[in-house]
Design a protein around this motif. Structure first.
Motif, PDB file in Angstrom:
ATOM      1  N   LEU A   1       0.823  -1.205   0.000  1.00 38.97           N
ATOM      2  CA  LEU A   1       0.000   0.000   0.000  1.00 38.97           C
ATOM      3  C   LEU A   1       0.864   1.265   0.000  1.00 38.97           C
ATOM      4  N   TYR A   2       1.975   1.225   0.737  1.00 34.01           N
ATOM      5  CA  TYR A   2       2.866   2.387   0.714  1.00 34.01           C
ATOM      6  C   TYR A   2       3.440   2.610  -0.682  1.00 34.01           C
ATOM      7  N   ALA A   3       3.734   1.512  -1.381  1.00 29.10           N
ATOM      8  CA  ALA A   3       4.246   1.630  -2.749  1.00 29.10           C
ATOM      9  C   ALA A   3       3.203   2.277  -3.651  1.00 29.10           C
ATOM     10  N   THR A   4       1.937   1.943  -3.446  1.00 32.18           N
ATOM     11  CA  THR A   4       0.870   2.575  -4.225  1.00 32.18           C
ATOM     12  C   THR A   4       0.828   4.072  -3.951  1.00 32.18           C
ATOM     13  N   GLY A   5       0.917   4.444  -2.667  1.00 32.27           N
ATOM     14  CA  GLY A   5       0.930   5.859  -2.329  1.00 32.27           C
ATOM     15  C   GLY A   5       2.129   6.589  -2.915  1.00 32.27           C
ATOM     16  N   PHE A   6       3.294   5.942  -2.888  1.00 31.79           N
ATOM     17  CA  PHE A   6       4.492   6.569  -3.461  1.00 31.79           C
ATOM     18  C   PHE A   6       4.345   6.734  -4.970  1.00 31.79           C
ATOM     19  N   ALA A   7       3.780   5.711  -5.634  1.00 35.44           N
ATOM     20  CA  ALA A   7       3.585   5.798  -7.086  1.00 35.44           C
ATOM     21  C   ALA A   7       2.617   6.939  -7.427  1.00 35.44           C
ATOM     22  N   CYS A   8       1.548   7.074  -6.645  1.00 40.83           N
ATOM     23  CA  CYS A   8       0.604   8.171  -6.873  1.00 40.83           C
ATOM     24  C   CYS A   8       1.283   9.526  -6.663  1.00 40.83           C
ATOM     25  N   ALA A   9       2.104   9.625  -5.615  1.00 38.35           N
ATOM     26  CA  ALA A   9       2.799  10.880  -5.349  1.00 38.35           C
ATOM     27  C   ALA A   9       3.760  11.229  -6.484  1.00 38.35           C
ATOM     28  N   ALA A  10       4.474  10.220  -7.003  1.00 40.27           N
ATOM     29  CA  ALA A  10       5.405  10.463  -8.107  1.00 40.27           C
ATOM     30  C   ALA A  10       4.655  10.882  -9.372  1.00 40.27           C
ATOM     31  N   LEU A  11       3.546  10.194  -9.670  1.00 39.16           N
ATOM     32  CA  LEU A  11       2.735  10.571 -10.829  1.00 39.16           C
ATOM     33  C   LEU A  11       2.192  11.989 -10.677  1.00 39.16           C
ATOM     34  N   ALA A  12       1.708  12.312  -9.475  1.00 38.71           N
ATOM     35  CA  ALA A  12       1.157  13.644  -9.235  1.00 38.71           C
ATOM     36  C   ALA A  12       2.230  14.714  -9.442  1.00 38.71           C
ATOM     37  N   LEU A  13       3.443  14.468  -8.958  1.00 40.79           N
ATOM     38  CA  LEU A  13       4.521  15.454  -9.117  1.00 40.79           C
ATOM     39  C   LEU A  13       4.877  15.642 -10.583  1.00 40.79           C
ATOM     40  N   GLY A  14       4.966  14.539 -11.342  1.00 39.51           N
ATOM     41  CA  GLY A  14       5.274  14.653 -12.762  1.00 39.51           C
ATOM     42  C   GLY A  14       4.204  15.411 -13.526  1.00 39.51           C
ATOM     43  N   LEU A  15       2.942  15.072 -13.279  1.00 41.98           N
ATOM     44  CA  LEU A  15       1.847  15.785 -13.941  1.00 41.98           C
ATOM     45  C   LEU A  15       1.813  17.245 -13.517  1.00 41.98           C
ATOM     46  N   TYR A  16       2.092  17.505 -12.267  1.00 46.76           N
ATOM     47  CA  TYR A  16       2.054  18.871 -11.747  1.00 46.76           C
ATOM     48  C   TYR A  16       3.096  19.742 -12.443  1.00 46.76           C
ATOM     49  N   TYR A  17       4.319  19.225 -12.573  1.00 39.55           N
ATOM     50  CA  TYR A  17       5.362  20.004 -13.255  1.00 39.55           C
ATOM     51  C   TYR A  17       4.994  20.216 -14.717  1.00 39.55           C
ATOM     52  N   TRP A  18       4.431  19.177 -15.355  1.00 40.70           N
ATOM     53  CA  TRP A  18       4.044  19.310 -16.769  1.00 40.70           C
ATOM     54  C   TRP A  18       2.997  20.401 -16.930  1.00 40.70           C
ATOM     55  N   LEU A  19       2.004  20.434 -16.039  1.00 33.96           N
ATOM     56  CA  LEU A  19       0.989  21.479 -16.102  1.00 33.96           C
ATOM     57  C   LEU A  19       1.590  22.861 -15.819  1.00 33.96           C
ATOM     58  N   ALA A  20       2.511  22.922 -14.866  1.00 40.08           N
ATOM     59  CA  ALA A  20       3.145  24.203 -14.556  1.00 40.08           C
ATOM     60  C   ALA A  20       3.889  24.759 -15.767  1.00 40.08           C
ATOM     61  N   ARG A  21       4.502  23.885 -16.542  1.00 38.69           N
ATOM     62  CA  ARG A  21       5.258  24.340 -17.726  1.00 38.69           C
ATOM     63  C   ARG A  21       4.338  24.864 -18.821  1.00 38.69           C
ATOM     64  N   ARG A  22       3.060  24.538 -18.773  1.00 37.37           N
ATOM     65  CA  ARG A  22       2.122  25.055 -19.779  1.00 37.37           C
ATOM     66  C   ARG A  22       1.856  26.540 -19.575  1.00 37.37           C
ATOM     67  N   ILE A  23       2.079  27.053 -18.340  1.00 38.46           N
ATOM     68  CA  ILE A  23       1.773  28.460 -18.063  1.00 38.46           C
ATOM     69  C   ILE A  23       2.968  29.229 -17.517  1.00 38.46           C
ATOM     70  N   LEU A  24       4.069  28.525 -17.190  1.00 35.17           N
ATOM     71  CA  LEU A  24       5.209  29.173 -16.548  1.00 35.17           C
ATOM     72  C   LEU A  24       6.508  28.801 -17.241  1.00 35.17           C
ATOM     73  N   ALA A  25       7.528  29.642 -17.070  1.00 44.79           N
ATOM     74  CA  ALA A  25       8.878  29.332 -17.540  1.00 44.79           C
ATOM     75  C   ALA A  25       9.477  28.231 -16.656  1.00 44.79           C
ATOM     76  N   PRO A  26      10.594  27.623 -17.073  1.00 45.90           N
ATOM     77  CA  PRO A  26      11.158  26.498 -16.310  1.00 45.90           C
ATOM     78  C   PRO A  26      11.447  26.804 -14.838  1.00 45.90           C
ATOM     79  N   THR A  27      12.019  27.988 -14.557  1.00 44.22           N
ATOM     80  CA  THR A  27      12.384  28.285 -13.165  1.00 44.22           C
ATOM     81  C   THR A  27      11.176  28.410 -12.245  1.00 44.22           C
TER      82      THR A  27
END
Length: 322
Positions: free
Chosen positions: A1-27
């Motif tokens: 179950l912890y592995a599932t939570g970690f996988a969700c957290a990693a996916l969320a972080l990747g998607l979050y950065y991708w969405l941030a790059r749609r409206i913001l510069a890299p920094t």
């Protein structure tokens, strides 16, 4: 179950950065991702890696995925991305209604408000591509639950219709939303607005030192308001996030008045505003800065705050210097 939570957290972080790059510069995109990581994910009370409910974990990842697919639609105009957004909304609704509902309404508002190009049939087809899979998946999930558990467990024991909430849960919801003492909560929000204005004035003062006098006067007025708040309230310094509902209401108005014709990034910002406002529904007058109640509430709002700091304030400073 912890592995599932970690996988969700990693996916969320990747998607979050991708969405941030749609409206913001890299920094600034990296900065807001670090804020998301620190305020929401890397906390035992953040409910990502060790969540109290995996339904919220799954629904939040699906919410971010749906927003990402909506962003792809805004760039490519391909209906397949709307269909993917509808599937994500339906799955998120089946997991956690308030999180999936925020995505569905945000996507629907964008589709309804966008200029209608071409035939009206194409516009309705886009809406159908969103609504049909979302409602179909939700209906299938509840049909399976009703068949497996029965209507009493699904409708009554889960408090699905809200009318039979027990008194302790009603009290908790009022306290979490800031409705137990609404006037005090509104004062908190007003002081948070003053904090935001004070930070803005100080940044403008640093950016435009030649226009010192009006900015210094504004900063002094802000400090005076905070001092007055100290006399009325035990905690005059409020997190700027307490003013997030106002940001999600004022930013669409500014985009509509000043940034038309809206490009894909502006339409995505509008979707973020709707998604963020609805996500804050349970904490509308008492928006937290992370922890148990904020980990799934403030991530999209953080994107808006960092956009305002990185994109809006420089434009404001440029206008002030003219």
């Amino acid at each position: 179950l912890y592995a599932t939570g970690f996988a969700c957290a990693a996916l969320a972080l990747g998607l979050y950065y991708w969405l941030a790059r749609r409206i913001l510069a890299p920094t600034p995109a990296a900065l807001v991702s670090a804020l998301f990581l620190g305020l929401c994910e890397f906390k035992l009370s953040g409910n990502y890696i060790v969540p109290y409910t995996y339904a919220a974990d799954f629904a939040f990842v699906l919410n971010l995925a749906g927003l990402a697919w909506l962003a792809q639609f805004l760039h490519t105009r391909r209906r397949a991305w709307v269909l993917a957004t509808g599937v994500a909304a339906g799955l998120a609704l089946a997991c956690k209604i308030e999180i999936g509902g925020a995505l569905a309404v945000a996507a629907g508002v964008v589709l309804l408000c966008r200029p209608r190009r071409g035939r009206l049939r194409s516009w309705f087809a886009d809406l159908a591509a969103l609504v049909v899979p979302a409602l179909g998946i939700l209906a299938a999930a509840y049909a399976w639950a009703l068949q497996s558990a029965g209507w009493k467990q699904v409708v009554l024991d889960s408090y699905l219709l809200l009318y039979n909430l027990p008194a302790p849960l009603r009290f908790y919801n009022r306290w979490r939303a800031g409705l137990d003492h609404p006037l005090a909560s509104l004062l908190d929000m007003a002081l948070a607005v003053v904090v935001c204005a004070l930070i803005t004035l100080l940044l403008l003062l640093a950016a435009r030192p030649r226009r010192r006098r009006p900015l210094v006067l504004g900063a002094a007025a802000g400090c005076g308001l905070l001092a007055a708040g100290a006399l009325l309230h035990h905690h005059p310094w409020q997190s700027p996030l307490r003013a997030s509902p106002l940001l999600t209401l004022l930013l669409p108005w500014w985009l509509w008045k000043r940034a038309r014709p809206l490009g894909p990034a502006a339409w995505l910002l509008l979707a973020f505003c709707v998604d963020g406002l609805l996500s804050m529904g349970r904490v509308i007058l008492r928006v937290p800065s992370g922890g148990v109640a904020g980990s799934f509430v403030i991530p999209v709002v953080l994107l808006l705050w960092v956009w305002a700091m990185a994109e809006f304030l420089p434009r404001l400073a440029s206008d002030a210097g003219r």
